[in-house]
Design a protein around this motif. Structure first.
Motif, PDB file in Angstrom:
ATOM      1  N   PHE A  67       4.632 -70.238 -70.731  1.00 11.71           N
ATOM      2  CA  PHE A  67       3.758 -70.048 -69.130  1.00 11.71           C
ATOM      3  C   PHE A  67       3.549 -68.536 -69.540  1.00 11.71           C
ATOM      4  O   PHE A  67       2.455 -67.993 -68.873  1.00 11.71           O
ATOM      5  CB  PHE A  67       5.155 -69.981 -68.055  1.00 11.71           C
ATOM      6  CG  PHE A  67       4.834 -71.532 -67.508  1.00 11.71           C
ATOM      7  CD1 PHE A  67       4.186 -71.878 -66.787  1.00 11.71           C
ATOM      8  CD2 PHE A  67       5.734 -72.399 -68.282  1.00 11.71           C
ATOM      9  CE1 PHE A  67       4.108 -73.376 -66.018  1.00 11.71           C
ATOM     10  CE2 PHE A  67       5.784 -73.775 -67.651  1.00 11.71           C
ATOM     11  CZ  PHE A  67       4.860 -74.099 -66.541  1.00 11.71           C
ATOM     12  N   ARG A  68       4.131 -67.536 -70.009  1.00  9.57           N
ATOM     13  CA  ARG A  68       3.759 -66.039 -69.977  1.00  9.57           C
ATOM     14  C   ARG A  68       2.664 -65.984 -70.884  1.00  9.57           C
ATOM     15  O   ARG A  68       1.610 -65.302 -70.693  1.00  9.57           O
ATOM     16  CB  ARG A  68       4.758 -65.315 -70.588  1.00  9.57           C
ATOM     17  CG  ARG A  68       4.627 -63.978 -70.754  1.00  9.57           C
ATOM     18  CD  ARG A  68       5.662 -62.818 -71.294  1.00  9.57           C
ATOM     19  NE  ARG A  68       5.349 -61.584 -71.570  1.00  9.57           N
ATOM     20  CZ  ARG A  68       5.525 -60.652 -70.489  1.00  9.57           C
ATOM     21  NH1 ARG A  68       6.054 -60.954 -69.697  1.00  9.57           N
ATOM     22  NH2 ARG A  68       5.283 -59.440 -70.935  1.00  9.57           N
ATOM     23  N   GLY A 117       0.410 -68.307 -71.088  1.00  7.66           N
ATOM     24  CA  GLY A 117      -0.643 -68.800 -70.449  1.00  7.66           C
ATOM     25  C   GLY A 117      -1.256 -67.919 -69.600  1.00  7.66           C
ATOM     26  O   GLY A 117      -2.559 -67.685 -69.365  1.00  7.66           O
ATOM     27  N   ALA A 118      -0.320 -67.158 -68.690  1.00  9.18           N
ATOM     28  CA  ALA A 118      -0.827 -65.943 -68.066  1.00  9.18           C
ATOM     29  C   ALA A 118      -1.399 -64.897 -68.907  1.00  9.18           C
ATOM     30  O   ALA A 118      -2.573 -64.502 -68.251  1.00  9.18           O
ATOM     31  CB  ALA A 118       0.323 -65.573 -67.242  1.00  9.18           C
ATOM     32  N   TRP A 162       5.515 -70.909 -61.422  1.00  5.52           N
ATOM     33  CA  TRP A 162       5.450 -72.074 -61.825  1.00  5.52           C
ATOM     34  C   TRP A 162       6.227 -72.748 -62.744  1.00  5.52           C
ATOM     35  O   TRP A 162       6.985 -73.997 -62.639  1.00  5.52           O
ATOM     36  CB  TRP A 162       3.863 -72.380 -62.361  1.00  5.52           C
ATOM     37  CG  TRP A 162       2.849 -72.540 -61.190  1.00  5.52           C
ATOM     38  CD1 TRP A 162       2.040 -71.671 -61.035  1.00  5.52           C
ATOM     39  CD2 TRP A 162       2.921 -73.776 -60.374  1.00  5.52           C
ATOM     40  NE1 TRP A 162       1.115 -72.088 -60.024  1.00  5.52           N
ATOM     41  CE2 TRP A 162       1.822 -72.989 -59.255  1.00  5.52           C
ATOM     42  CE3 TRP A 162       3.231 -74.713 -60.254  1.00  5.52           C
ATOM     43  CZ2 TRP A 162       1.319 -74.192 -58.323  1.00  5.52           C
ATOM     44  CZ3 TRP A 162       2.972 -75.663 -59.141  1.00  5.52           C
ATOM     45  CH2 TRP A 162       2.072 -75.244 -58.377  1.00  5.52           C
ATOM     46  N   CYS A 163       6.729 -71.787 -63.705  1.00  2.00           N
ATOM     47  CA  CYS A 163       7.810 -72.353 -64.603  1.00  2.00           C
ATOM     48  C   CYS A 163       9.104 -72.655 -63.934  1.00  2.00           C
ATOM     49  O   CYS A 163       9.706 -73.766 -64.083  1.00  2.00           O
ATOM     50  CB  CYS A 163       8.296 -71.286 -65.872  1.00  2.00           C
ATOM     51  SG  CYS A 163       9.271 -71.739 -66.990  1.00  2.00           S
ATOM     52  N   ALA A 210       3.050 -67.291 -63.114  1.00  3.49           N
ATOM     53  CA  ALA A 210       3.433 -68.011 -64.249  1.00  3.49           C
ATOM     54  C   ALA A 210       4.614 -68.329 -64.021  1.00  3.49           C
ATOM     55  O   ALA A 210       5.364 -69.420 -64.127  1.00  3.49           O
ATOM     56  CB  ALA A 210       2.961 -67.799 -65.688  1.00  3.49           C
ATOM     57  N   ARG A 252       1.413 -63.053 -64.740  1.00  2.00           N
ATOM     58  CA  ARG A 252       3.049 -63.414 -65.126  1.00  2.00           C
ATOM     59  C   ARG A 252       3.857 -64.110 -64.313  1.00  2.00           C
ATOM     60  O   ARG A 252       4.562 -64.843 -64.382  1.00  2.00           O
ATOM     61  CB  ARG A 252       3.351 -62.220 -66.221  1.00  2.00           C
ATOM     62  CG  ARG A 252       2.580 -62.112 -67.271  1.00  2.00           C
ATOM     63  CD  ARG A 252       3.230 -60.852 -68.294  1.00  2.00           C
ATOM     64  NE  ARG A 252       2.307 -60.465 -69.289  1.00  2.00           N
ATOM     65  CZ  ARG A 252       1.835 -58.978 -69.532  1.00  2.00           C
ATOM     66  NH1 ARG A 252       2.208 -58.279 -68.537  1.00  2.00           N
ATOM     67  NH2 ARG A 252       0.949 -58.921 -70.400  1.00  2.00           N
TER      68      ARG A 252
END
Length: 314
Positions: free
Chosen positions: A33-34, A36-37, A86-87, A83, A80
């Motif tokens: 996720f990080r 992706g951010a 969402w994680c 993200a 971040r």
């Protein structure tokens, strides 16, 4: 891709996310996720650009004059943070609610304002921003109410998502955490239910930093005109419930929460009273956002100058 097909793909993506992220090691999921951010920050699309503009207003209102580099770094931190939300949302249904409450509880500030309002039988309207992890805040609140001997749930309102299957998925997710979820587009029926819950000395939580329809009021928010929803102030005025600003943010290893002292809705005609209370709420929000700007997940336009007629209509 047609709208219907795109909706199905989106719904399938969320369904896979809830399964895959819960199954993955926590560190691996957080790293994905990080990444992706960071990719979103480099691409600098409309959402990140709007987040940067929103954060600039918050900082300048607080007296800072950030450079372009500082704003870029803060925007990356904000993405971040989003993200991370969402994680955690994908992992939350599998977390132990007692352990989660015990991890959050020592960090909660101002809980005496919540307890005092409930002890007085007034009911509580908790108004919050899109900051930190509001689902974790809700999960903590459910357990906190249970330990007080109150009904172990609170009421909130959800925006109608498309497709309908995605909306139902999010409602089921939040109901699994103990929330009672009402549809925002149900109009008078939703308002009547919220009022009834407050008169029964229950807690209503409303995210109140972005107007979704045409029922807002223009206030000064971080030094510029913006329209914020009047629902929290209207409900407090109509029912006598306590209106408590409720802040959330991330810490390096957990979460921070704070209940502010109640905002008193003035007596007198409804319009000026609701406007005054909403303005006071905006002022509290502005100070909270200045304290934890990176944890405000606002990638949409909320200030009047940023919103086109089409965006307002939507």
């Amino acid at each position: 891709m047609s709208g219907e097909l795109a909706g199905r793909v989106t719904d399938l993506g969320y369904a896979l996310g809830w399964r895959a992220v819960r199954a993955a090691p926590p560190g691996l999921a957080a790293g994905v996720f990080r990444a992706g951010a960071d990719l979103a920050a480099r691409r600098d699309g409309p959402g990140p650009r709007q987040l940067r503009a929103n954060l600039a207003r918050v900082l300048r209102h607080a007296g800072a004059e950030p450079t372009d580099a500082e704003l870029a770094a803060l925007t990356a931190d904000g993405l971040r943070s989003y993200a991370r939300y969402w994680c955690e949302a994908f992992r939350l249904p599998a977390m132990d609610p007692v352990a989660l409450h015990d991890a959050v509880d020592p960090t909660v500030l101002g809980v005496e304002h919540l307890e005092r309002a409930l002890a007085g039988g007034r009911g509580v309207v908790a108004a919050l921003t899109h900051s930190g992890n509001w689902d974790v805040a809700g999960a903590w609140l459910v357990r906190a109410l249970h330990r007080r001997g109150e009904p172990a749930t609170f009421v909130t309102v959800a925006e109608r998502l498309r497709p309908e299957s995605l909306y139902r998925r999010f409602v089921a997710y939040r109901e699994s955490l103990g929330f009672e979820v009402l549809a925002a587009d149900a109009g008078a029926r939703t308002v009547a239910t919220l009022a009834a819950r407050l008169r029964a000395n229950r807690v209503v939580c409303l995210v109140a930093d972005r107007e979704l329809g045409a029922g807002g009021v223009e206030v000064d928010f971080c030094g510029e005109p913006a329209r914020l929803p009047t629902g929290p102030a209207q409900l407090a005025r109509h029912t006598g419930a306590a209106l408590l600003p409720f802040a959330g943010w991330f810490t390096p290893g957990g979460w921070g929460l704070r209940f502010h002292p109640p905002i008193e809705v003035p007596a007198g005609p409804a319009g000026p009273a609701v406007r005054a209370a909403t303005q006071e709420l905006a002022d509290v929000f502005a100070a909270d956002l200045a304290a934890h700007p990176a944890d405000w997940h606002m990638l949409q336009p909320i200030w009047t100058v940023d919103r086109t007629p089409i965006e307002v209509a939507r």
